[in-house]
Scaffold this motif. Structure first.
Motif, PDB file in Angstrom:
ATOM      1  N   SER A 111      -5.283   4.343  -3.411  1.00 29.47           N
ATOM      2  CA  SER A 111      -6.230   3.681  -2.495  1.00 29.47           C
ATOM      3  C   SER A 111      -6.506   2.253  -2.938  1.00 29.47           C
ATOM      4  N   ALA A 112      -6.231   1.943  -4.220  1.00 18.15           N
ATOM      5  CA  ALA A 112      -6.466   0.591  -4.734  1.00 18.15           C
ATOM      6  C   ALA A 112      -5.381  -0.387  -4.300  1.00 18.15           C
ATOM      7  N   ARG A 113      -4.285   0.110  -3.760  1.00 16.01           N
ATOM      8  CA  ARG A 113      -3.159  -0.759  -3.427  1.00 16.01           C
ATOM      9  C   ARG A 113      -3.421  -1.531  -2.131  1.00 16.01           C
ATOM     10  N   ILE A 114      -4.409  -2.417  -2.176  1.00 16.01           N
ATOM     11  CA  ILE A 114      -4.730  -3.296  -1.058  1.00 16.01           C
ATOM     12  C   ILE A 114      -4.596  -4.724  -1.562  1.00 16.01           C
ATOM     13  N   THR A 115      -3.939  -5.585  -0.802  1.00 15.33           N
ATOM     14  CA  THR A 115      -3.755  -6.967  -1.246  1.00 15.33           C
ATOM     15  C   THR A 115      -4.651  -7.908  -0.451  1.00 15.33           C
ATOM     16  N   VAL A 116      -4.847  -9.100  -0.987  1.00 17.68           N
ATOM     17  CA  VAL A 116      -5.649 -10.102  -0.286  1.00 17.68           C
ATOM     18  C   VAL A 116      -4.949 -10.537   1.002  1.00 17.68           C
ATOM     19  N   PHE A 117      -3.604 -10.443   1.038  1.00 13.19           N
ATOM     20  CA  PHE A 117      -2.879 -10.749   2.277  1.00 13.19           C
ATOM     21  C   PHE A 117      -3.311  -9.795   3.389  1.00 13.19           C
ATOM     22  N   GLN A 118      -3.428  -8.525   3.021  1.00 15.42           N
ATOM     23  CA  GLN A 118      -3.841  -7.511   3.988  1.00 15.42           C
ATOM     24  C   GLN A 118      -5.260  -7.782   4.482  1.00 15.42           C
ATOM     25  N   HIS A 133       0.817  -1.212   0.000  1.00 14.76           N
ATOM     26  CA  HIS A 133       0.000   0.000   0.000  1.00 14.76           C
ATOM     27  C   HIS A 133       0.852   1.263   0.000  1.00 14.76           C
ATOM     28  N   HIS A 134       2.105   1.146   0.415  1.00 19.96           N
ATOM     29  CA  HIS A 134       2.962   2.330   0.559  1.00 19.96           C
ATOM     30  C   HIS A 134       4.048   2.426  -0.509  1.00 19.96           C
ATOM     31  N   GLN A 135       4.003   1.577  -1.522  1.00 16.31           N
ATOM     32  CA  GLN A 135       5.076   1.567  -2.517  1.00 16.31           C
ATOM     33  C   GLN A 135       4.971   2.704  -3.522  1.00 16.31           C
ATOM     34  N   SER A 136       3.784   3.238  -3.726  1.00 16.84           N
ATOM     35  CA  SER A 136       3.603   4.277  -4.736  1.00 16.84           C
ATOM     36  C   SER A 136       4.338   5.555  -4.344  1.00 16.84           C
TER      37      SER A 136
END
Length: 405
Positions: free
Chosen positions: A123-130, A112-115
């Motif tokens: 806001s789309a940077r959410i993974t299924v792991f999270q 989520h913080h790589q951008s």
């Protein structure tokens, strides 16, 4: 018709992204970069896609805990809906804070913080792991006694608000700055400036940060992204690089105490040299990347097609056989990997086309199980292998504008 209207979130969010782009462009601000935005959308597409398979599982977990371990028998009322919203936000604060302070959780949250930009695509940077980690924290709510249906409903509302705080087009909001998490507060959270690190964990209410000493007002212009920028557009590398870094550090540790400190301590305990070593082994970075209009156009075409497919897939999920759902999922994931590899200008993207072709053939055979289809598919594959060298050159020229990468 039994449609999944939650699919409408896809065009809704895309509309707001488009509006934000137009507003920033009109103001003469460059808040969007092509590669960054594509990478952000790719991560979001994967999460929305896999979310379709996990939401039912999460509801089952809440329902099981509520039926077997609920401490109180909570009935629905206006006051209790508000109470649940506040409790949800409180749990989120601690999940979010620990996601930054514990290496194992940071593995899921780091994406989520790589951008290095800050706009609605981030806001789309959410993974299924999270999503799995968050569910583990929110599992306390059914144990308290909140019904699963209430929890799910509140999580939908609670999950909508953060989208709107990922923007630079909205300034400070006066008195709301003292109550809500605003875009200004969240810009601080995504910044890598030393004074902004590990601040403003709140999702809806900013009071938790003020109560627990993690609040920071926006003062200097934020610099976004990780303190050590990732510098990669690879879909796979963005998801797994820190997991690999953690395992590398654990393997190099000399005692179980040190290993536990790496896994459950602060992310700073991970060997800072691990990334460069792993990049040399797995990433094989192309240091002579030159963007071309053909490359960008091909990626845009793929992402646009994938978003359309995702929308229809979610909207009509109740009418799709499980086998077709699996095929569509594989096709979308392969396309996202393909887009990331294309932006990295990898030659092996050509071989992903074989995988996509195979998935399409399987889906077609499901609807038309005729030997003629298998024969035609096999013949095309044999011809492709026979003329592979020529096809590869044509493909790379089509995508990159040249054959050497």
């Amino acid at each position: 018709m039994h449609l999944n209207y939650l699919a409408l979130a896809v065009p809704l969010f895309l509309t707001f992204i488009g509006l934000e782009y137009l507003v920033s462009h009109k103001r003469g601000k460059r808040y969007f970069k092509f590669n960054d935005s594509i990478a952000n959308l790719s991560v979001g597409i994967a999460e929305r896609l896999l979310d379709m398979f996990t939401v039912g599982l999460f509801y089952f977990v809440y329902d099981y805990l509520h039926r077997h371990f609920a401490i109180f028998d909570i009935k629905q009322s206006v006051l209790l809906w508000v109470t649940l919203l506040i409790c949800t936000d409180f749990v989120w604060y601690w999940y979010h804070r620990l996601a930054h302070e514990v290496t194992l959780f940071w593995c899921a949250h780091v994406v989520h913080h790589q951008s290095e930009e800050f706009n609605y695509t981030v806001s789309a940077r959410i993974t299924v792991f999270q999503a799995f980690v968050r569910t583990g924290f929110w599992a306390v709510l059914p144990v308290i006694g909140f019904p699963p249906a209430m929890i799910t409903s509140v999580l939908l509302v609670h999950g909508l608000y953060p989208f709107f705080i990922h923007t630079r087009t909205i300034g400070k909001l006066g008195v709301l700055e003292y109550i809500l998490v605003t875009p200004s507060h969240h810009r601080v959270h995504h910044a890598s400036n030393p004074q902004y690190l590990d601040k403003n964990y709140g999702d809806l209410l900013i009071i938790w940060d003020k109560l627990f000493g993690t609040f920071q007002k926006e003062e200097d212009e934020p610099v976004y992204g990780l303190t050590k920028p990732l510098e990669s557009n690879s879909f796979l590398w963005q998801h797994f690089h820190f997991i690999l870094e953690m395992f590398y550090s654990v393997r190099a540790a000399h005692s179980w105490k040190e290993r536990m400190r790496i896994i459950f301590g602060k992310p700073d305990n991970v060997d800072p040299a691990a990334r460069e070593i792993l990049e040399e082994k797995f990433l094989l970075r192309n240091k002579s990347i030159t963007e071309t209009p053909k490359l960008n156009n091909y990626v845009v075409w793929q992402i646009a097609t994938t978003l359309t497919l995702l929308f229809l897939f979610l909207l009509l999920e109740h009418y799709e056989p499980v086998f077709i759902q699996v095929c569509i999922t594989l096709l979308i994931l392969l396309t996202l990997i393909n887009c990331g590899a294309i932006m990295e200008q990898k030659k092996w993207v050509f071989y992903l086309e074989y995988a996509r072709y195979l998935v399409l053939c399987l889906a077609l055979y499901f609807y038309w199980p005729h030997p003629a289809l298998l024969c035609a598919a096999a013949l095309i594959m044999v011809m492709a292998f026979y003329f592979q060298s020529h096809l590869k050159q044509r493909y790379l020229r089509l995508v990159y504008g040249y054959t050497r990468t």
